[in-house]
Design a protein around this motif. Sequence first.
Motif, PDB file in Angstrom:
ATOM      1  N   THR A   1      30.937  42.988  47.004  1.00 16.09           N
ATOM      2  CA  THR A   1      31.218  44.297  45.863  1.00 16.09           C
ATOM      3  C   THR A   1      32.529  44.103  45.442  1.00 16.09           C
ATOM      4  O   THR A   1      32.750  43.116  45.140  1.00 16.09           O
ATOM      5  CB  THR A   1      31.374  45.333  46.770  1.00 16.09           C
ATOM      6  N   ASN A   2      32.856  44.989  44.520  1.00 19.01           N
ATOM      7  CA  ASN A   2      34.153  44.904  43.427  1.00 19.01           C
ATOM      8  C   ASN A   2      35.260  44.993  45.026  1.00 19.01           C
ATOM      9  O   ASN A   2      36.249  44.067  43.936  1.00 19.01           O
ATOM     10  CB  ASN A   2      34.268  46.378  42.531  1.00 19.01           C
ATOM     11  N   ARG A   3      35.268  44.882  45.659  1.00 13.04           N
ATOM     12  CA  ARG A   3      36.288  45.146  46.192  1.00 13.04           C
ATOM     13  C   ARG A   3      36.149  44.396  48.426  1.00 13.04           C
ATOM     14  O   ARG A   3      37.144  45.044  49.056  1.00 13.04           O
ATOM     15  CB  ARG A   3      36.284  46.664  47.714  1.00 13.04           C
ATOM     16  N   THR A   4      35.236  44.199  48.397  1.00  9.09           N
ATOM     17  CA  THR A   4      34.918  43.363  49.693  1.00  9.09           C
ATOM     18  C   THR A   4      33.875  41.905  48.786  1.00  9.09           C
ATOM     19  O   THR A   4      33.570  41.594  48.346  1.00  9.09           O
ATOM     20  CB  THR A   4      33.327  44.409  50.395  1.00  9.09           C
TER      21      THR A   4
ATOM     22  N   THR B   1      39.465  45.878  49.762  1.00 10.09           N
ATOM     23  CA  THR B   1      40.714  46.333  49.248  1.00 10.09           C
ATOM     24  C   THR B   1      40.959  47.668  48.885  1.00 10.09           C
ATOM     25  O   THR B   1      39.966  48.381  48.964  1.00 10.09           O
ATOM     26  CB  THR B   1      40.513  46.082  47.735  1.00 10.09           C
ATOM     27  N   LEU B   2      41.518  47.949  49.972  1.00 11.46           N
ATOM     28  CA  LEU B   2      41.544  49.281  50.715  1.00 11.46           C
ATOM     29  C   LEU B   2      42.146  50.526  49.371  1.00 11.46           C
ATOM     30  O   LEU B   2      41.930  51.052  49.177  1.00 11.46           O
ATOM     31  CB  LEU B   2      42.711  49.723  52.147  1.00 11.46           C
ATOM     32  N   VAL B   3      43.838  50.143  48.657  1.00 15.34           N
ATOM     33  CA  VAL B   3      43.835  50.362  47.721  1.00 15.34           C
ATOM     34  C   VAL B   3      43.999  49.440  46.660  1.00 15.34           C
ATOM     35  O   VAL B   3      44.799  48.872  46.755  1.00 15.34           O
ATOM     36  CB  VAL B   3      44.735  51.624  48.733  1.00 15.34           C
ATOM     37  N   GLY B   4      44.143  50.019  45.592  1.00 14.97           N
ATOM     38  CA  GLY B   4      44.828  48.808  43.939  1.00 14.97           C
ATOM     39  C   GLY B   4      43.455  48.887  44.235  1.00 14.97           C
ATOM     40  O   GLY B   4      42.323  48.439  44.515  1.00 14.97           O
TER      41      GLY B   4
ATOM     42  N   ALA C   1      49.048  46.897  45.637  1.00 12.67           N
ATOM     43  CA  ALA C   1      47.215  46.418  46.376  1.00 12.67           C
ATOM     44  C   ALA C   1      47.302  46.289  47.805  1.00 12.67           C
ATOM     45  O   ALA C   1      48.452  45.880  48.104  1.00 12.67           O
ATOM     46  CB  ALA C   1      46.929  45.923  45.935  1.00 12.67           C
ATOM     47  N   LEU C   2      46.800  47.118  48.969  1.00 10.95           N
ATOM     48  CA  LEU C   2      46.872  47.067  50.046  1.00 10.95           C
ATOM     49  C   LEU C   2      45.649  46.823  50.469  1.00 10.95           C
ATOM     50  O   LEU C   2      44.882  46.946  50.626  1.00 10.95           O
ATOM     51  CB  LEU C   2      47.278  48.483  51.080  1.00 10.95           C
ATOM     52  N   GLY C   3      45.103  45.756  51.530  1.00 12.27           N
ATOM     53  CA  GLY C   3      44.011  44.433  52.099  1.00 12.27           C
ATOM     54  C   GLY C   3      43.319  44.681  54.111  1.00 12.27           C
ATOM     55  O   GLY C   3      45.036  44.703  53.666  1.00 12.27           O
ATOM     56  N   LEU C   4      42.689  44.756  53.848  1.00  6.41           N
ATOM     57  CA  LEU C   4      42.205  44.808  55.217  1.00  6.41           C
ATOM     58  C   LEU C   4      41.930  43.690  55.573  1.00  6.41           C
ATOM     59  O   LEU C   4      40.348  43.807  55.252  1.00  6.41           O
ATOM     60  CB  LEU C   4      41.567  45.970  56.006  1.00  6.41           C
TER      61      LEU C   4
END
Length: 288
Positions: A104-107, A146-149, A156-159
């Motif tokens: 996805t756009n964040r994963t 990507t959690l935030v940003g 940005a903050l990622g996990l």
Amino acid sequence: MRFFYYSLALALALACARPAAAQAPLNDTVAIDKEQFNLFNPTPRKYMRPLVPDRPGITESPYSVDAGHFQYETDALRLLMRREGPAHGHDWYANHFLAKIGLTNRTDFQVALDSYTYSYNTDDTDPSQDQRTRGIGDVTLRLKHTLVGDDNSRWALGLIGYVQLPSGGAVGDGGYEPGLALPVVYQFTKAWSAGGQVAANYFFDREQSQHYLQLTPTLTTDYQFNKLVQAFVELVGYWDVRQASWRSSINVGPQFDVTDNLQVDFGAHLPVTHSVDREYFLGLTFRR
């Protein structure tokens, strides 16, 4: 180590603070909702974010690969050298790679493989006990979110969650090794950024046949001198919970943005304290 944690805390505090005034996007100039894109509906190339790999340092990028796109990062060649008293040795790595696909756009989903490792260990007090191993190493499965940003944000903050599988035989670690990483980045200007990471790794000690927890905080900064050349400096700490001991090292090196989709890097991983390997590496990243 107090200075290390004060610096890391300051970097995280800066990362969590929003700029006082709105500024132009630092990572992308296209204002579009990219949440509509996924593995089967890829992000159009003109809307892709800049290439930001997880290499060459220890600190990961909080940004995932754009949906439906593939990214390949590799230690094309890396030399590790170690010494503890009379015991010493070295390892050669060839094509230790990390392959990613945007879900996805964040994963994104990632697979890492230590393609080839040659390891040599000896002891000056008993050269007859020289040990040599070679072969394919362990496979690691990873998932990043990507959690935030986003592309237009200043921070940005990622996990990242992952597990290393004991598939490498003699050159592998010999046991399952799960872990988590929480990377963060803050863009001070378009050319200069700073970041850090807190990672927890549940490593396996083959000799002791037991697992142990290691915490790995980092603090990094990089600067882009021009469209082609950028460089980074990274401070890394290692806390072995089993031995209650600190180790630390520093990473330095340049990166070359050959194209928007190809980056080459080289550099060194230098020990600050004892019991840390000295490393020299050459790597590259490309995407499609």
